[in-house]
Scaffold this motif. Structure first.
Motif, PDB file in Angstrom:
ATOM      1  N   ARG A  58       5.689  -8.291  46.535  1.00  9.49           N
ATOM      2  CA  ARG A  58       4.512  -7.714  45.898  1.00  9.49           C
ATOM      3  C   ARG A  58       4.052  -6.532  46.736  1.00  9.49           C
ATOM      4  O   ARG A  58       4.277  -6.480  47.948  1.00  9.49           O
ATOM      5  CB  ARG A  58       3.369  -8.739  45.758  1.00  9.49           C
ATOM      6  CG  ARG A  58       2.755  -9.190  47.055  1.00  9.49           C
ATOM      7  CD  ARG A  58       1.574 -10.117  46.824  1.00  9.49           C
ATOM      8  NE  ARG A  58       0.921 -10.482  48.080  1.00  9.49           N
ATOM      9  CZ  ARG A  58      -0.001  -9.746  48.681  1.00  9.49           C
ATOM     10  NH1 ARG A  58      -0.380  -8.588  48.135  1.00  9.49           N
ATOM     11  NH2 ARG A  58      -0.554 -10.135  49.813  1.00  9.49           N
ATOM     12  N   ILE A  59       3.418  -5.575  46.079  1.00 12.63           N
ATOM     13  CA  ILE A  59       2.996  -4.365  46.777  1.00 12.63           C
ATOM     14  C   ILE A  59       1.733  -4.643  47.580  1.00 12.63           C
ATOM     15  O   ILE A  59       0.721  -5.083  47.032  1.00 12.63           O
ATOM     16  CB  ILE A  59       2.754  -3.222  45.782  1.00 12.63           C
ATOM     17  CG1 ILE A  59       4.071  -2.834  45.114  1.00 12.63           C
ATOM     18  CG2 ILE A  59       2.151  -2.007  46.486  1.00 12.63           C
ATOM     19  CD1 ILE A  59       3.926  -1.769  44.054  1.00 12.63           C
ATOM     20  N   ALA A  60       1.795  -4.374  48.874  1.00 10.29           N
ATOM     21  CA  ALA A  60       0.619  -4.514  49.730  1.00 10.29           C
ATOM     22  C   ALA A  60      -0.143  -3.198  49.824  1.00 10.29           C
ATOM     23  O   ALA A  60      -1.366  -3.188  49.947  1.00 10.29           O
ATOM     24  CB  ALA A  60       1.037  -4.973  51.131  1.00 10.29           C
ATOM     25  N   LEU A  61       0.589  -2.076  49.790  1.00  7.51           N
ATOM     26  CA  LEU A  61      -0.018  -0.748  49.850  1.00  7.51           C
ATOM     27  C   LEU A  61       0.866   0.200  49.054  1.00  7.51           C
ATOM     28  O   LEU A  61       2.025   0.399  49.400  1.00  7.51           O
ATOM     29  CB  LEU A  61      -0.132  -0.295  51.312  1.00  7.51           C
ATOM     30  CG  LEU A  61      -1.075   0.858  51.631  1.00  7.51           C
ATOM     31  CD1 LEU A  61      -2.513   0.536  51.220  1.00  7.51           C
ATOM     32  CD2 LEU A  61      -1.030   1.176  53.129  1.00  7.51           C
ATOM     33  N   PRO A  62       0.338   0.807  47.967  1.00  6.88           N
ATOM     34  CA  PRO A  62       1.206   1.570  47.061  1.00  6.88           C
ATOM     35  C   PRO A  62       1.496   3.010  47.461  1.00  6.88           C
ATOM     36  O   PRO A  62       2.469   3.589  47.002  1.00  6.88           O
ATOM     37  CB  PRO A  62       0.420   1.535  45.746  1.00  6.88           C
ATOM     38  CG  PRO A  62      -1.015   1.446  46.163  1.00  6.88           C
ATOM     39  CD  PRO A  62      -1.012   0.605  47.422  1.00  6.88           C
ATOM     40  N   PHE A  63       0.641   3.637  48.286  1.00 11.48           N
ATOM     41  CA  PHE A  63       0.793   5.069  48.616  1.00 11.48           C
ATOM     42  C   PHE A  63       0.940   5.906  47.349  1.00 11.48           C
ATOM     43  O   PHE A  63       1.874   6.699  47.200  1.00 11.48           O
ATOM     44  CB  PHE A  63       1.994   5.288  49.544  1.00 11.48           C
ATOM     45  CG  PHE A  63       1.873   4.617  50.874  1.00 11.48           C
ATOM     46  CD1 PHE A  63       0.891   4.996  51.776  1.00 11.48           C
ATOM     47  CD2 PHE A  63       2.738   3.591  51.239  1.00 11.48           C
ATOM     48  CE1 PHE A  63       0.768   4.375  53.019  1.00 11.48           C
ATOM     49  CE2 PHE A  63       2.629   2.963  52.471  1.00 11.48           C
ATOM     50  CZ  PHE A  63       1.635   3.361  53.362  1.00 11.48           C
ATOM     51  N   ALA A  64      -0.008   5.739  46.445  1.00 12.56           N
ATOM     52  CA  ALA A  64       0.078   6.382  45.134  1.00 12.56           C
ATOM     53  C   ALA A  64       0.027   7.903  45.215  1.00 12.56           C
ATOM     54  O   ALA A  64       0.694   8.597  44.444  1.00 12.56           O
ATOM     55  CB  ALA A  64      -1.048   5.870  44.237  1.00 12.56           C
ATOM     56  N   ASN A  65      -0.749   8.459  46.139  1.00 13.55           N
ATOM     57  CA  ASN A  65      -0.868   9.915  46.236  1.00 13.55           C
ATOM     58  C   ASN A  65       0.437  10.568  46.663  1.00 13.55           C
ATOM     59  O   ASN A  65       0.734  11.699  46.261  1.00 13.55           O
ATOM     60  CB  ASN A  65      -1.984  10.306  47.216  1.00 13.55           C
ATOM     61  CG  ASN A  65      -3.359   9.953  46.705  1.00 13.55           C
ATOM     62  OD1 ASN A  65      -3.563   9.818  45.503  1.00 13.55           O
ATOM     63  ND2 ASN A  65      -4.307   9.790  47.610  1.00 13.55           N
ATOM     64  N   ILE A  66       1.202   9.873  47.487  1.00 11.05           N
ATOM     65  CA  ILE A  66       2.491  10.418  47.933  1.00 11.05           C
ATOM     66  C   ILE A  66       3.429  10.590  46.747  1.00 11.05           C
ATOM     67  O   ILE A  66       4.088  11.625  46.599  1.00 11.05           O
ATOM     68  CB  ILE A  66       3.123   9.515  49.006  1.00 11.05           C
ATOM     69  CG1 ILE A  66       2.335   9.617  50.313  1.00 11.05           C
ATOM     70  CG2 ILE A  66       4.587   9.877  49.242  1.00 11.05           C
ATOM     71  CD1 ILE A  66       2.854   8.731  51.424  1.00 11.05           C
ATOM     72  N   SER A  67       3.484   9.601  45.877  1.00 11.41           N
ATOM     73  CA  SER A  67       4.418   9.641  44.755  1.00 11.41           C
ATOM     74  C   SER A  67       4.029  10.668  43.705  1.00 11.41           C
ATOM     75  O   SER A  67       4.842  11.032  42.853  1.00 11.41           O
ATOM     76  CB  SER A  67       4.522   8.252  44.108  1.00 11.41           C
ATOM     77  OG  SER A  67       3.259   7.834  43.610  1.00 11.41           O
ATOM     78  N   GLN A  68       2.798  11.188  43.762  1.00 15.51           N
ATOM     79  CA  GLN A  68       2.335  12.156  42.771  1.00 15.51           C
ATOM     80  C   GLN A  68       2.380  13.597  43.278  1.00 15.51           C
ATOM     81  O   GLN A  68       1.978  14.514  42.572  1.00 15.51           O
ATOM     82  CB  GLN A  68       0.907  11.805  42.335  1.00 15.51           C
ATOM     83  CG  GLN A  68       0.814  10.471  41.601  1.00 15.51           C
ATOM     84  CD  GLN A  68      -0.622  10.060  41.328  1.00 15.51           C
ATOM     85  OE1 GLN A  68      -1.553  10.822  41.547  1.00 15.51           O
ATOM     86  NE2 GLN A  68      -0.792   8.842  40.844  1.00 15.51           N
ATOM     87  N   SER A  69       2.852  13.810  44.492  1.00 21.76           N
ATOM     88  CA  SER A  69       2.885  15.144  45.091  1.00 21.76           C
ATOM     89  C   SER A  69       4.290  15.438  45.595  1.00 21.76           C
ATOM     90  O   SER A  69       4.826  14.700  46.423  1.00 21.76           O
ATOM     91  CB  SER A  69       1.886  15.234  46.256  1.00 21.76           C
ATOM     92  OG  SER A  69       2.177  16.330  47.095  1.00 21.76           O
ATOM     93  N   LEU A  70       4.902  16.516  45.114  1.00 21.75           N
ATOM     94  CA  LEU A  70       6.256  16.861  45.533  1.00 21.75           C
ATOM     95  C   LEU A  70       6.295  17.188  47.022  1.00 21.75           C
ATOM     96  O   LEU A  70       7.244  16.822  47.723  1.00 21.75           O
ATOM     97  CB  LEU A  70       6.763  18.061  44.724  1.00 21.75           C
ATOM     98  CG  LEU A  70       8.226  18.455  44.944  1.00 21.75           C
ATOM     99  CD1 LEU A  70       9.145  17.293  44.609  1.00 21.75           C
ATOM    100  CD2 LEU A  70       8.584  19.675  44.096  1.00 21.75           C
ATOM    101  N   ASN A  71       5.266  17.860  47.518  1.00 19.13           N
ATOM    102  CA  ASN A  71       5.193  18.209  48.932  1.00 19.13           C
ATOM    103  C   ASN A  71       5.142  16.948  49.800  1.00 19.13           C
ATOM    104  O   ASN A  71       5.888  16.807  50.786  1.00 19.13           O
ATOM    105  CB  ASN A  71       3.954  19.073  49.174  1.00 19.13           C
ATOM    106  CG  ASN A  71       3.963  19.736  50.541  1.00 19.13           C
ATOM    107  OD1 ASN A  71       5.002  19.883  51.167  1.00 19.13           O
ATOM    108  ND2 ASN A  71       2.798  20.145  51.007  1.00 19.13           N
ATOM    109  N   LYS A  72       4.276  16.020  49.438  1.00 20.06           N
ATOM    110  CA  LYS A  72       4.161  14.772  50.189  1.00 20.06           C
ATOM    111  C   LYS A  72       5.394  13.896  50.016  1.00 20.06           C
ATOM    112  O   LYS A  72       5.834  13.226  50.960  1.00 20.06           O
ATOM    113  CB  LYS A  72       2.905  14.013  49.750  1.00 20.06           C
ATOM    114  CG  LYS A  72       1.601  14.706  50.103  1.00 20.06           C
ATOM    115  CD  LYS A  72       0.402  13.865  49.707  1.00 20.06           C
ATOM    116  CE  LYS A  72      -0.911  14.539  50.114  1.00 20.06           C
ATOM    117  NZ  LYS A  72      -2.089  13.694  49.854  1.00 20.06           N
ATOM    118  N   LEU A  73       5.957  13.912  48.822  1.00 20.84           N
ATOM    119  CA  LEU A  73       7.144  13.099  48.536  1.00 20.84           C
ATOM    120  C   LEU A  73       8.326  13.546  49.383  1.00 20.84           C
ATOM    121  O   LEU A  73       9.056  12.716  49.942  1.00 20.84           O
ATOM    122  CB  LEU A  73       7.490  13.209  47.051  1.00 20.84           C
ATOM    123  CG  LEU A  73       8.373  12.117  46.452  1.00 20.84           C
ATOM    124  CD1 LEU A  73       7.685  10.763  46.513  1.00 20.84           C
ATOM    125  CD2 LEU A  73       8.717  12.462  45.003  1.00 20.84           C
ATOM    126  N   ALA A  74       8.488  14.863  49.511  1.00 24.16           N
ATOM    127  CA  ALA A  74       9.576  15.393  50.336  1.00 24.16           C
ATOM    128  C   ALA A  74       9.371  15.029  51.801  1.00 24.16           C
ATOM    129  O   ALA A  74      10.318  14.647  52.502  1.00 24.16           O
ATOM    130  CB  ALA A  74       9.663  16.904  50.171  1.00 24.16           C
TER     131      ALA A  74
END
Length: 233
Positions: A58-74
């Motif tokens: 189960r997800i304890a911490l999703p880091f949702a903002n990272i997955s929505q930003s190409l800069n952060k995702l890279a």
């Protein structure tokens, strides 16, 4: 055909390969999914041959903002690959995992435009925690860290003061301010780093980070090239 093979970075087990039965379709067993850049609470089983299987998660911490930003995702992709390469499979990752999670939390909350700059000192911190680079920016010969400039070659991350610089043609250097900020970064203090540094200072930090990374990994991950392309856009 619905199974997944995953690499997990665990506090007590280090980096392990795990089989996730029905990982491509089971939302009941793996609550929230098995995507990258998520902190998971997992239940594992181990066969007599030593192979791990994922029983549930189960997800304890999703880091949702990272997955929505190409800069952060890279940036997160590069940090994840480096953290995995710095961790030996089957050994404890107690040194790497805590700073890695701190960095992901910072990346999650950081301003979009500055997120890329956070990655470089974060890489240095991970290498420091793994024991590959020192915790201070000082001359490797005399130990002095009070010099106006500390020079380094693109072939190795060792730093030299002017007095002990015995190699010709070395023009790359860290000035006193940048060396001080790196010293803070490799000991986990990221917040003063961005946006306090000049463009020229950032350039020297990026080059020094590349030199350190190349000396530790010997072969840079593909995510490194992708991250650099995103930064140039």
């Amino acid at each position: 055909e619905h199974n997944l093979m995953l690499d997990l970075l665990c506090r007590n087990l280090g980096r392990i390969s795990v089989n996730a039965p029905s990982g491509k379709k089971s939302s009941r067993r793996y609550v929230g999914g098995l995507d990258k850049f998520k902190l998971l609470d997992v239940e594992l089983t181990r066969s007599l041959s030593g192979r791990f299987s994922l029983k549930s998660s189960r997800i304890a911490l999703p880091f949702a903002n990272i997955s929505q930003s190409l800069n952060k995702l890279a940036g997160a992709g590069l940090l994840t690959d480096v953290a995995a390469k710095l961790t030996t499979e089957g050994t404890q990752s107690a040194q790497i995992l805590p700073p890695f999670l701190v960095v992901l939390r910072l990346l999650e909350d950081w301003d979009e435009e500055l997120a890329g700059q956070l990655v470089w000192p974060s890489l240095l911190w991970l290498m420091r925690e793994a024991g590959f680079i020192p915790g201070e920016c000082t001359c490797s010969r005399c130990g002095s860290g009070r010099e106006e400039r500390l020079y380094f070659s693109t072939r190795a991350p060792s730093l030299y003061c002017r007095e002990h610089l015995d190699m010709d043609g070395i023009e790359n250097y860290l000035d006193q301010e940048v060396a001080g900020l790196i010293g803070q970064a490799v000991n986990g203090n990221m917040r003063p780093f961005v946006p306090a540094i000049s463009r020229a200072g950032m350039g020297s930090i990026i080059l020094y980070s590349k030199v350190c990374l190349g000396s530790v990994l010997h072969e840079l991950p593909k995510s490194f090239e992708f991250f650099e392309k995103i930064q140039d856009m």
